[in-house]
Design a protein around this motif. Structure first.
Motif, short mmCIF file in Angstrom:
data_model
loop_
_atom_site.label_atom_id
_atom_site.label_comp_id
_atom_site.label_asym_id
_atom_site.label_seq_id
_atom_site.Cartn_x
_atom_site.Cartn_y
_atom_site.Cartn_z
N GLU A 114 32.33 35.95 40.58
CA GLU A 114 32.13 37.25 41.22
C GLU A 114 32.01 37.09 42.74
O GLU A 114 32.60 37.86 43.51
N ARG A 115 31.26 36.07 43.18
CA ARG A 115 31.13 35.81 44.63
C ARG A 115 32.48 35.44 45.23
O ARG A 115 32.83 35.87 46.34
N PHE A 117 35.48 36.29 44.25
CA PHE A 117 36.35 37.46 44.35
C PHE A 117 35.88 38.41 45.45
O PHE A 117 36.69 39.12 46.05
N GLU A 118 34.58 38.41 45.72
CA GLU A 118 34.07 39.23 46.83
C GLU A 118 34.49 38.62 48.17
O GLU A 118 34.88 39.35 49.10
N LEU A 119 34.43 37.29 48.26
CA LEU A 119 34.78 36.61 49.50
C LEU A 119 36.29 36.53 49.68
O LEU A 119 36.80 36.60 50.81
N PRO A 121 39.18 38.59 48.22
CA PRO A 121 39.73 39.69 47.40
C PRO A 121 41.15 39.42 46.92
O PRO A 121 41.54 39.87 45.83
N LYS A 124 41.19 37.79 43.60
CA LYS A 124 40.89 38.70 42.48
C LYS A 124 42.16 39.39 42.02
O LYS A 124 42.41 39.55 40.83
N GLN A 127 44.20 36.79 39.94
CA GLN A 127 43.39 35.91 39.08
C GLN A 127 44.13 35.39 37.86
O GLN A 127 43.81 34.33 37.34
N ARG A 178 32.21 33.07 57.76
CA ARG A 178 31.48 33.91 56.80
C ARG A 178 30.70 33.05 55.80
O ARG A 178 29.57 33.39 55.43
N GLN A 182 26.45 32.68 55.13
CA GLN A 182 25.75 32.75 53.85
C GLN A 182 24.75 31.60 53.67
O GLN A 182 24.13 31.48 52.63
#
Length: 234
Positions: A114-115, A117-119, A121, A124, A127, A178, A182
């Motif tokens: 999930e992380r 795919f957020e970082l 896109p 995703k 995939q 980025r 984090q």
């Protein structure tokens, strides 16, 4: 956070790293720049446990790492994204990400995807696509995302912009910043010295296996010798 002390490494009778000492502080980017065959990739492989040193120490806090196997080092939250990406071309993007999560639980793996795919896109969107059919920039994103699947505290990046277009290079370096934001510490090996030093908190210059210069990224960018040798300034 990570301290390298008087590290010596050889391939057979060829001595590659000579008394290398450097530090990667928590939550920072350290850039290692130098010419081809200077020993940059060898240093990352040694930190990751792929290559064993002749002597010296690699300390994670108070813990010595040089005797550990690569899988044990990954469990210490240190991940290597190797030069050339080395993704699995006949596995999907999703499957490549799962392969990077072998040290964590299923729940942590799902959170890691999930992380990722957020970082990233674009990953995703792709995939289900085979890794080998991605563009070079997308493969580099996948290599970094796979490295992030073990929730590393230290990320070792080996030539992340190699072979990429200027647009993808800018994109990858934005992602590196980025990731640092984090809280991940990054050791960045990069031929594009100006880009690497521009995002680095600390920089090191390596020549023929020896650290010849260190300073903040800005200090090295403004150093006349570094400009002449690595930044293409006459």
């Amino acid at each position: 956070m990570l301290a390298i002390k008087d590290l010596n490494v050889a391939y057979g009778h060829v001595h590659v790293l000579w008394d290398v000492s450097m530090e990667i502080e928590q939550g920072t980017i350290a850039a290692l720049v130098g010419s081809n065959a200077a020993g940059k990739s060898t240093l990352l492989k040694t930190i990751a446990g792929v290559k064993k040193p002749l002597s010296g120490q690699i300390m994670l806090g108070d813990e010595e790492l040089t005797k550990l196997k690569p899988a044990q080092i990954v469990k210490k939250k240190i991940a290597l994204c190797p030069e050339g990406r080395l993704i699995f071309p006949k596995m999907s993007v999703y499957e490549n990400l799962k392969a990077g999560a072998f040290t964590v639980s299923k729940k942590e793996m799902e959170a890691g995807i999930e992380r990722a795919f957020e970082l990233f896109p674009r990953l995703k969107e792709r995939q289900k696509q085979m890794g080998g059919t991605l563009s070079g920039g997308e493969q580099q994103m996948l290599a970094i995302a796979r490295g992030m699947m073990c929730s590393p505290e230290i990320l070792l990046l080996d030539e992340p912009s190699l072979g990429l277009s200027p647009i993808f290079t800018d994109m990858i370096f934005d992602l590196i910043v980025r990731i640092k934001e984090q809280g991940v510490s990054i050791l960045l090996v990069e031929q594009n010295a100006s880009m690497a030093l521009s995002v680095a908190d600390k920089g090191y210059v390596i020549q023929m296996g020896r650290i010849k210069m260190e300073g903040t990224g800005r200090e090295l960018l403004e150093n006349e010798e570094v400009e002449r040798l690595y930044l293409g300034v006459n």
